[in-house]
Design a protein around this motif. Structure first.
Motif, PDB file in Angstrom:
ATOM      1  N   THR A 180       0.820  -1.206   0.000  1.00 29.63           N
ATOM      2  CA  THR A 180       0.000   0.000   0.000  1.00 29.63           C
ATOM      3  C   THR A 180       0.855   1.258   0.000  1.00 29.63           C
ATOM      4  O   THR A 180       0.518   2.251  -0.659  1.00 29.63           O
ATOM      5  N   THR A 181       1.969   1.224   0.725  1.00 32.57           N
ATOM      6  CA  THR A 181       2.894   2.355   0.718  1.00 32.57           C
ATOM      7  C   THR A 181       3.359   2.645  -0.704  1.00 32.57           C
ATOM      8  O   THR A 181       3.397   3.801  -1.146  1.00 32.57           O
ATOM      9  N   GLY A 182       3.690   1.574  -1.437  1.00 33.91           N
ATOM     10  CA  GLY A 182       4.080   1.743  -2.834  1.00 33.91           C
ATOM     11  C   GLY A 182       2.954   2.312  -3.677  1.00 33.91           C
ATOM     12  O   GLY A 182       3.177   3.168  -4.547  1.00 33.91           O
ATOM     13  N   ASP A 183       1.710   1.857  -3.429  1.00 35.97           N
ATOM     14  CA  ASP A 183       0.559   2.367  -4.173  1.00 35.97           C
ATOM     15  C   ASP A 183       0.336   3.853  -3.908  1.00 35.97           C
ATOM     16  O   ASP A 183       0.054   4.630  -4.835  1.00 35.97           O
ATOM     17  N   PHE A 184       0.426   4.260  -2.646  1.00 34.35           N
ATOM     18  CA  PHE A 184       0.253   5.671  -2.301  1.00 34.35           C
ATOM     19  C   PHE A 184       1.293   6.536  -3.004  1.00 34.35           C
ATOM     20  O   PHE A 184       0.975   7.602  -3.547  1.00 34.35           O
ATOM     21  N   ILE A 185       2.534   6.077  -2.987  1.00 33.25           N
ATOM     22  CA  ILE A 185       3.604   6.836  -3.628  1.00 33.25           C
ATOM     23  C   ILE A 185       3.390   6.895  -5.137  1.00 33.25           C
ATOM     24  O   ILE A 185       3.621   7.921  -5.784  1.00 33.25           O
ATOM     25  N   ALA A 186       2.913   5.779  -5.726  1.00 32.57           N
ATOM     26  CA  ALA A 186       2.629   5.754  -7.161  1.00 32.57           C
ATOM     27  C   ALA A 186       1.552   6.769  -7.517  1.00 32.57           C
ATOM     28  O   ALA A 186       1.690   7.529  -8.490  1.00 32.57           O
ATOM     29  N   VAL A 187       0.484   6.803  -6.738  1.00 39.62           N
ATOM     30  CA  VAL A 187      -0.591   7.770  -6.986  1.00 39.62           C
ATOM     31  C   VAL A 187      -0.072   9.191  -6.789  1.00 39.62           C
ATOM     32  O   VAL A 187      -0.392  10.097  -7.570  1.00 39.62           O
ATOM     33  N   GLY A 188       0.735   9.380  -5.748  1.00 40.02           N
ATOM     34  CA  GLY A 188       1.308  10.711  -5.505  1.00 40.02           C
ATOM     35  C   GLY A 188       2.115  11.215  -6.689  1.00 40.02           C
ATOM     36  O   GLY A 188       2.041  12.390  -7.062  1.00 40.02           O
ATOM     37  N   GLU A 189       2.898  10.308  -7.290  1.00 36.31           N
ATOM     38  CA  GLU A 189       3.685  10.681  -8.469  1.00 36.31           C
ATOM     39  C   GLU A 189       2.781  11.082  -9.623  1.00 36.31           C
ATOM     40  O   GLU A 189       3.040  12.054 -10.341  1.00 36.31           O
ATOM     41  N   ILE A 190       1.709  10.335  -9.825  1.00 39.93           N
ATOM     42  CA  ILE A 190       0.826  10.578 -10.970  1.00 39.93           C
ATOM     43  C   ILE A 190       0.028  11.867 -10.807  1.00 39.93           C
ATOM     44  O   ILE A 190      -0.171  12.619 -11.755  1.00 39.93           O
ATOM     45  N   VAL A 191      -0.448  12.132  -9.571  1.00 40.22           N
ATOM     46  CA  VAL A 191      -1.289  13.324  -9.355  1.00 40.22           C
ATOM     47  C   VAL A 191      -0.473  14.527  -8.908  1.00 40.22           C
ATOM     48  O   VAL A 191      -1.025  15.579  -8.607  1.00 40.22           O
ATOM     49  N   ASP A 192       0.865  14.360  -8.856  1.00 44.34           N
ATOM     50  CA  ASP A 192       1.771  15.452  -8.498  1.00 44.34           C
ATOM     51  C   ASP A 192       1.484  15.980  -7.094  1.00 44.34           C
ATOM     52  O   ASP A 192       1.338  17.176  -6.866  1.00 44.34           O
ATOM     53  N   LYS A 193       1.409  15.051  -6.151  1.00 46.77           N
ATOM     54  CA  LYS A 193       1.205  15.433  -4.757  1.00 46.77           C
ATOM     55  C   LYS A 193       2.213  14.661  -3.907  1.00 46.77           C
ATOM     56  O   LYS A 193       2.229  13.423  -3.933  1.00 46.77           O
ATOM     57  N   LYS A 194       3.043  15.379  -3.183  1.00 46.60           N
ATOM     58  CA  LYS A 194       4.075  14.732  -2.370  1.00 46.60           C
ATOM     59  C   LYS A 194       3.436  13.934  -1.243  1.00 46.60           C
ATOM     60  O   LYS A 194       2.607  14.459  -0.491  1.00 46.60           O
ATOM     61  N   ILE A 195       3.828  12.690  -1.124  1.00 45.46           N
ATOM     62  CA  ILE A 195       3.309  11.830  -0.057  1.00 45.46           C
ATOM     63  C   ILE A 195       4.266  11.902   1.129  1.00 45.46           C
ATOM     64  O   ILE A 195       5.387  11.386   1.067  1.00 45.46           O
ATOM     65  N   ASP A 196       3.838  12.570   2.172  1.00 47.53           N
ATOM     66  CA  ASP A 196       4.668  12.661   3.366  1.00 47.53           C
ATOM     67  C   ASP A 196       4.182  11.662   4.414  1.00 47.53           C
ATOM     68  O   ASP A 196       3.225  10.918   4.201  1.00 47.53           O
ATOM     69  N   ARG A 197       4.854  11.673   5.545  1.00 46.43           N
ATOM     70  CA  ARG A 197       4.532  10.703   6.587  1.00 46.43           C
ATOM     71  C   ARG A 197       3.102  10.870   7.105  1.00 46.43           C
ATOM     72  O   ARG A 197       2.413   9.898   7.408  1.00 46.43           O
TER      73      ARG A 197
END
Length: 431
Positions: free
Chosen positions: A252-269
């Protein structure tokens, strides 16, 4: 900038929101109902109770998606049952029945909710070289699903891979590409939806769509808590499910980061913590509402990339539709009538886009004077092993089998570990 609203938080017109949301539901429906189908078959559950399981699953999928998009990570992430839980749930069910499964699901959900703030510290181990590798692995790992759909859905069937199925999948893919190329704006954004509709109409004209399930399905299907009995709590079942959820948290961590990359939103802690807690709470609800462990559905990441529709409220609309499908079985049966090859054609486009985004992320990585080529190469190789030869880890047992059978998990862990060891003296910017 005053008045600026990030695309993730933008609210689109109602009609667009509904159609984009429906597009997400159509893209994920087959995967959403696969787990209850597999579980019912393995445990010998009769058809009447299988319908209850599917209704409960769809209803809770919708609730989980609403929680994730509106309260959790607040990202456009649709929720579905994790496939990592299938084998352990079958083993638990054969020993203690559904009540043991639901007891383990409830406890594991609470554990995930409680440890999420600590687990989210892993975010610092995801520089671009790891992120790009993980996103690429996610995309490539999903492609076999699309290929199976394109062949007819069941590789064991005699007519699997017949010419008509392959041509239908190819036609849907071509329709999506043509719409995406020839139109702009709203029409381009619903290219997958239009491809699915057109493919289903063509399949119906060829006599390849069976609508009998729509007539047989009931109008109303209320999901009541503890329909199969009050949960029972087996220590061994709970331990197995907690292990599964730890693996799922990594995915899920990988999925969140993948979505963050696509929607241009930094995934922080902070975002990751909220997202994982939403998963935990939804899993807890799953145990109460006769459903299963929930996590981010990677299948829909490609749809976001393909359409560039980034609003979380669109995915929240998908959650509302899933709730409705859980309450109105005829609606669910109508969606289920879409032939597998039609889904396969759309899946090839969507899942390929996930891998392409991973490659795009790797384009930001510095490969000179670092060990990044080795990190990417080995992590991809490890992640693709269970996809290439699914039974290679058949002799592993317990925790090892759960971990290694998931290409996404083993590839992610390989990238994290190799980066930590080989690039320990480099900064994330260099990586």
């Amino acid at each position: 900038m005053n008045g600026y609203v990030h695309p993730v938080d933008q609210k689109l017109p109602l009609t667009q929101t509904f159609l984009y949301g429906l597009q997400h539901v159509l893209a994920m429906y087959a995967g959403a109902v696969a787990v209850p189908l597999i579980l019912a078959n393995a445990l010998g559950i009769d058809t009447a109770h299988l319908i209850s399981l599917i209704n409960a699953d769809l209803f809770t999928c919708g609730i989980a998606t609403l929680i994730q998009t509106l309260l959790g990570s607040k990202l456009p992430i649709i929720q579905g049952v994790t496939f990592a839980s299938v084998t352990p749930m079958i083993m638990i069910g054969k020993n203690g029945g559904l009540t043991d499964i639901y007891g383990a699901v409830i406890v594991s959900g609470l554990v995930v909710f409680c440890i999420a703030p600590y687990f989210s510290k892993l975010i610092r181990f995801f520089p671009p070289v790891v992120t790009g590798s993980v996103i690429t692995i996610i995309g490539i790992s999903l492609l076999p699903v699309a290929v199976r759909w394109a062949g007819g859905g069941n590789p064991a069937a005699e007519n699997f891979g017949d010419i008509s199925s392959l041509l239908l999948a190819l036609l849907v893919l071509v329709i999506i590409i043509v719409i995406y190329r020839c139109f702009t704006g709203f029409m381009r954004n619903i290219s997958v939806l239009l491809g699915l509709v057109a493919g289903t109409v063509i399949a119906a004209l060829l006599g390849q769509v069976n609508f009998s399930a729509v007539g047989n399905a009931g109008w109303i299907g209320i999901t009541t808590p503890f329909f199969f009995g009050f949960p029972t709590f087996s220590i061994s079942a709970i331990a197995a499910m907690i292990l599964v959820m730890l693996v799922v948290m990594t995915e899920t961590t990988g999925d969140f980061i993948a979505v963050g990359e696509i929607v241009d939103k930094k995934i922080d802690r902070k975002i990751l913590t909220r997202g994982l807690q939403a998963d935990g709470f939804s899993t807890f609800l799953g145990g109460i509402f006769n459903a299963f462990p929930y996590t981010a559905f990677a299948q829909n990441i490609g749809l976001i990339s393909l359409t560039n529709v980034r609003s979380r409220f669109v995915v929240a609309a998908s959650g509302g539709l899933l709730v409705a499908m859980g309450l109105f079985p005829k609606l669910a049966a109508l969606i289920a009538s879409i032939p597998a090859p039609v889904l396969g054609g759309a899946g090839l486009a969507m899942f390929g886009m996930v891998a392409a985004n991973g490659i795009r992320t790797l384009g930001k990585v510095n490969f000179e004077g670092t060990y990044n080529v080795l990190i990417v190469g080995v992590s991809l190789a490890m992640g693709l092993i269970p996809m290439a030869v699914p039974n290679i880890y058949a002799h592993l047992t317990g925790a090892l089998q759960v971990i290694f059978n998931s290409g996404i998990t083993v590839g992610s862990l390989t990238a994290i570990l190799l980066n930590a060891v080989l690039n320990k003296n480099n900064s994330p910017v260099q990586q």
